[in-house]
Design a protein around this motif. Structure first.
Motif, PDB file in Angstrom:
ATOM      1  N   GLY A  80      25.500  19.583  -6.900  1.00 17.35           N
ATOM      2  CA  GLY A  80      25.152  19.212  -8.267  1.00 17.35           C
ATOM      3  C   GLY A  80      24.277  17.985  -8.332  1.00 17.35           C
ATOM      4  N   TYR A  81      24.257  17.374  -9.511  1.00 19.60           N
ATOM      5  CA  TYR A  81      23.375  16.236  -9.757  1.00 19.60           C
ATOM      6  C   TYR A  81      23.703  15.032  -8.869  1.00 19.60           C
ATOM      7  N   GLU A  82      24.958  14.944  -8.442  1.00 22.44           N
ATOM      8  CA  GLU A  82      25.367  13.808  -7.620  1.00 22.44           C
ATOM      9  C   GLU A  82      24.672  13.792  -6.250  1.00 22.44           C
ATOM     10  N   LYS A  83      24.070  14.901  -5.877  1.00 25.31           N
ATOM     11  CA  LYS A  83      23.375  14.980  -4.593  1.00 25.31           C
ATOM     12  C   LYS A  83      22.011  14.287  -4.629  1.00 25.31           C
ATOM     13  N   LEU A  84      21.518  13.978  -5.824  1.00 24.21           N
ATOM     14  CA  LEU A  84      20.214  13.314  -5.960  1.00 24.21           C
ATOM     15  C   LEU A  84      20.401  11.810  -5.750  1.00 24.21           C
ATOM     16  N   THR A  85      20.184  11.353  -4.548  1.00 19.38           N
ATOM     17  CA  THR A  85      20.460   9.964  -4.202  1.00 19.38           C
ATOM     18  C   THR A  85      19.175   9.211  -3.858  1.00 19.38           C
ATOM     19  N   ILE A  86      19.098   7.959  -4.308  1.00 18.89           N
ATOM     20  CA  ILE A  86      17.947   7.109  -3.993  1.00 18.89           C
ATOM     21  C   ILE A  86      18.208   6.404  -2.663  1.00 18.89           C
ATOM     22  N   VAL A  87      17.255   6.539  -1.749  1.00 19.57           N
ATOM     23  CA  VAL A  87      17.376   5.877  -0.444  1.00 19.57           C
ATOM     24  C   VAL A  87      16.095   5.113  -0.155  1.00 19.57           C
ATOM     25  N   GLU A  88      16.204   4.105   0.674  1.00 21.54           N
ATOM     26  CA  GLU A  88      15.044   3.345   1.142  1.00 21.54           C
ATOM     27  C   GLU A  88      14.750   3.724   2.580  1.00 21.54           C
ATOM     28  N   CYS A  89      13.476   3.818   2.907  1.00 22.82           N
ATOM     29  CA  CYS A  89      13.091   4.204   4.266  1.00 22.82           C
ATOM     30  C   CYS A  89      11.709   3.649   4.584  1.00 22.82           C
ATOM     31  N   ASP A  90      11.329   3.712   5.844  1.00 21.61           N
ATOM     32  CA  ASP A  90      10.005   3.278   6.276  1.00 21.61           C
ATOM     33  C   ASP A  90       9.006   4.415   6.118  1.00 21.61           C
ATOM     34  N   LEU A  91       7.778   4.062   5.843  1.00 24.92           N
ATOM     35  CA  LEU A  91       6.707   5.055   5.749  1.00 24.92           C
ATOM     36  C   LEU A  91       6.260   5.417   7.161  1.00 24.92           C
ATOM     37  N   ARG A  92       6.107   6.701   7.420  1.00 27.66           N
ATOM     38  CA  ARG A  92       5.678   7.115   8.760  1.00 27.66           C
ATOM     39  C   ARG A  92       4.204   6.796   8.988  1.00 27.66           C
ATOM     40  N   GLN A  93       3.782   6.888  10.221  1.00 27.76           N
ATOM     41  CA  GLN A  93       2.404   6.578  10.593  1.00 27.76           C
ATOM     42  C   GLN A  93       1.438   7.639  10.056  1.00 27.76           C
ATOM     43  N   LEU A  94       0.277   7.175   9.619  1.00 31.90           N
ATOM     44  CA  LEU A  94      -0.747   8.043   9.042  1.00 31.90           C
ATOM     45  C   LEU A  94      -1.539   8.753  10.145  1.00 31.90           C
ATOM     46  N   LYS A  95      -1.756  10.059   9.995  1.00 29.01           N
ATOM     47  CA  LYS A  95      -2.590  10.813  10.931  1.00 29.01           C
ATOM     48  C   LYS A  95      -4.048  10.771  10.488  1.00 29.01           C
ATOM     49  N   ASP A  96      -4.942  11.199  11.371  1.00 29.66           N
ATOM     50  CA  ASP A  96      -6.388  11.093  11.114  1.00 29.66           C
ATOM     51  C   ASP A  96      -6.842  11.826   9.862  1.00 29.66           C
ATOM     52  N   ASN A  97      -6.184  12.950   9.545  1.00 29.12           N
ATOM     53  CA  ASN A  97      -6.624  13.783   8.419  1.00 29.12           C
ATOM     54  C   ASN A  97      -5.760  13.601   7.183  1.00 29.12           C
ATOM     55  N   GLU A  98      -4.982  12.524   7.120  1.00 28.72           N
ATOM     56  CA  GLU A  98      -4.020  12.347   6.037  1.00 28.72           C
ATOM     57  C   GLU A  98      -4.372  11.183   5.119  1.00 28.72           C
ATOM     58  N   VAL A  99      -3.749  11.216   3.935  1.00 28.80           N
ATOM     59  CA  VAL A  99      -3.957  10.198   2.917  1.00 28.80           C
ATOM     60  C   VAL A  99      -2.604   9.640   2.495  1.00 28.80           C
ATOM     61  N   HIS A 100      -2.515   8.322   2.394  1.00 26.42           N
ATOM     62  CA  HIS A 100      -1.311   7.658   1.882  1.00 26.42           C
ATOM     63  C   HIS A 100      -1.511   7.364   0.405  1.00 26.42           C
ATOM     64  N   ILE A 101      -0.618   7.892  -0.417  1.00 19.18           N
ATOM     65  CA  ILE A 101      -0.695   7.733  -1.870  1.00 19.18           C
ATOM     66  C   ILE A 101       0.448   6.843  -2.355  1.00 19.18           C
ATOM     67  N   GLU A 102       0.117   5.853  -3.162  1.00 20.89           N
ATOM     68  CA  GLU A 102       1.137   5.130  -3.914  1.00 20.89           C
ATOM     69  C   GLU A 102       1.387   5.949  -5.184  1.00 20.89           C
ATOM     70  N   VAL A 103       2.553   6.559  -5.257  1.00 24.61           N
ATOM     71  CA  VAL A 103       2.862   7.493  -6.333  1.00 24.61           C
ATOM     72  C   VAL A 103       3.235   6.731  -7.600  1.00 24.61           C
ATOM     73  N   HIS A 104       2.558   7.067  -8.713  1.00 26.33           N
ATOM     74  CA  HIS A 104       2.895   6.485 -10.017  1.00 26.33           C
ATOM     75  C   HIS A 104       3.802   7.420 -10.828  1.00 26.33           C
ATOM     76  N   ALA A 105       3.662   8.727 -10.596  1.00 27.63           N
ATOM     77  CA  ALA A 105       4.465   9.706 -11.332  1.00 27.63           C
ATOM     78  C   ALA A 105       4.512  11.005 -10.534  1.00 27.63           C
ATOM     79  N   PHE A 106       5.601  11.737 -10.688  1.00 29.69           N
ATOM     80  CA  PHE A 106       5.683  13.059 -10.054  1.00 29.69           C
ATOM     81  C   PHE A 106       6.359  14.042 -11.000  1.00 29.69           C
ATOM     82  N   GLY A 107       6.033  15.309 -10.825  1.00 30.42           N
ATOM     83  CA  GLY A 107       6.535  16.347 -11.711  1.00 30.42           C
ATOM     84  C   GLY A 107       7.840  16.949 -11.225  1.00 30.42           C
ATOM     85  N   VAL A 108       8.634  17.410 -12.185  1.00 27.01           N
ATOM     86  CA  VAL A 108       9.887  18.113 -11.899  1.00 27.01           C
ATOM     87  C   VAL A 108       9.689  19.584 -12.228  1.00 27.01           C
TER      88      VAL A 108
END
Length: 344
Positions: A11-39
Motif C-alpha cells: 500500500g501507500y506505506e511502501k512509498l518511502t523517501i530515501v537519500e542516496c548518492d548519484l551514480r557516475q555519468l556515462k558518456d551518452n547520458e545527461v544528469h537532470i536536476e528534477v523540478h517536477a515529475f508526473g504520476v
C-alpha cells in the motif's frame, strides 16, 4: 539526492523517501536536476508488483516514474543535443520519482517555452502513449471516427486533441459529470458521461457504422462492448486494465483481480478475421530504447505544443512528501488531467 523507493509490493506505506548518492555519468547520458515529475496509473501498478517491465528490468526495491522536467546539471562527453543549464523534459525507464535523474541523451528534449515545468512533467508518458497508439501503431484513413474511454485522463485528453489535429472525429467517454467541460474544451465532438448515460447506446447512436478505432484502458468492464462497436476494419487498442484494480484503500483485492482476470474477454483470431476487426495492445515502457520512434513522436508533440495546437494537460500539484496522496487520488478515478509532484 532524494528519491521515492518501494521496497516491496503493498500500500501507500511502501512509498518511502530515501537519500542516496548519484551514480557516475556515462558518456551518452545527461544528469537532470528534477523540478517536477508526473504520476501515472502504471506507477500504482508498480507499487502493487503488477507491472511487467518493472519486474523484468528492476525488481525490488524500485523507484517508479516515467516522466520528469528540470534543468540539465551535467552531460557526458558524447552528448550534443542539450547543454548544461538548459530547461528540458523527457522520459526515463523508472527512477523519475527523485530530485535527480540520469538518462540517455535520446530521452531528453528541450522544454517548450510556453509551458511550465509542472505542465512539461505531465506530458511525455501520456502524450507518447497517445501518439504511438494513434500514429505509429495504426494507419488511419482520413476523417476516421474514434471512441476514447477515460477521455479526461492524461492519455485520453491527449488522444482527443491529437485526433482533432489529424482531422478525425472523436467521442470521449468520462466517468463523472465534473469532467465533461474539460473534455469538451479539448475538442471532443461528443462527450458521454457513463455515470448518467448508457455509453454503449450513446456511442452507437453517434456512429451507426461503428468506430475506426476504440481506445480502451479499462479492460474487463468495457473490452467486449468496445470491440462490438468497431466498424469493419476497425481496431480496438487496449493499453490498460484499470477496471480490474481497486479505487480506494491502496491495496489489491485479490478476489476481484482473479475474477476479472478470468472474465476478461478473449478474442479468437479466426473470429476476428471473419468479422474484419483487430485487437492491438502495447506497453510504452518497452519502447524507450527505440530512438527513431521516440524522436519522431516527441518532435511532433513539441511542435504542436509550441504552435498552440496541443495543450498541456490540466495539472494538480503535490509536494514530494505527499506522493501517497497522489497515488490515492489517481486510483480513485476522479482526477482530471495529470497529477504532478514538485521536488522543490
Amino acid at each position: 539526492m532524494k528519491k521515492i523507493s518501494i521496497p516491496g509490493p503493498g500500500g501507500y506505506e511502501k512509498l518511502t523517501i530515501v537519500e542516496c548518492d548519484l551514480r557516475q555519468l556515462k558518456d551518452n547520458e545527461v544528469h537532470i536536476e528534477v523540478h517536477a515529475f508526473g504520476v501515472n496509473f502504471a506507477d500504482v501498478c508498480i507499487r502493487w508488483g503488477l507491472y511487467e517491465s518493472a519486474k523484468q528490468y528492476v525488481g525490488w526495491p524500485i523507484t517508479p516514474g516515467f516522466e520528469w522536467a528540470g534543468v540539465v546539471k551535467n552531460i557526458g562527453s558524447k552528448v550534443s543535443n542539450v547543454a548544461i543549464g538548459q530547461e528540458v523534459f523527457g522520459v526515463s525507464l523508472f527512477n523519475a520519482y527523485a530530485t535527480d535523474v540520469i538518462v540517455p541523451s535520446h530521452q531528453v528534449f528541450s522544454k517548450p517555452k510556453n509551458i511550465s515545468m509542472s505542465e512539461a512533467a505531465g506530458i511525455p508518458a501520456v502524450y507518447l502513449t497517445a501518439y504511438y497508439g494513434l500514429f505509429q501503431n495504426i494507419i488511419l484513413r482520413p476523417q476516421s471516427t474514434i471512441l476514447i474511454h477515460s477521455a479526461a485522463g492524461g492519455v485520453g485528453g491527449a488522444l482527443v486533441q491529437m485526433a482533432k489535429i489529424a482531422g478525425h472525429k472523436s467521442v470521449g467517454i468520462i466517468g463523472s459529470s465534473h469532467k465533461r467541460s474539460y473534455v469538451e474544451e479539448l475538442g471532443a465532438d461528443l462527450v458521454i458521461d457513463k455515470k448518467t448515460q448508457n455509453w454503449f447506446v450513446e456511442a452507437k447512436n453517434f456512429s451507426q457504422r461503428g468506430y475506426d478505432i476504440v481506445f480502451d484502458a479499462n479492460g474487463q468492464s468495457t473490452l467486449k462492448k468496445s470491440f462490438d462497436l468497431l466498424a469493419p476494419m476497425g481496431k480496438l487498442v487496449s493499453y490498460g486494465f484499470h477496471s480490474m484494480l481497486p479505487k480506494k484503500g491502496g491495496r489489491l483485492n485479490w478476489f476481484k483481480l482473479i475474477y476479472t482476470f478470468l472474465t476478461t474477454p478473449r478474442f479468437n483470431p479466426i473470429n476476428m478475421t471473419n468479422q474484419n476487426k483487430s485487437l492491438i495492445s502495447f506497453n510504452l515502457s518497452f519502447l524507450f530504447d527505440e530512438v527513431d520512434v521516440l524522436s519522431q513522436a516527441m518532435g511532433d508533440i513539441v511542435t504542436w505544443i509550441e504552435s498552440g495546437q496541443l495543450k498541456a494537460p490540466k495539472v494538480t500539484q503535490y509536494s514530494f512528501s505527499n506522493v501517497a496522496d497522489a497515488h490515492r487520488d489517481i486510483e480513485s478515478g476522479q482526477s482530471v488531467g495529470k497529477l504532478i509532484i514538485l521536488t522543490k
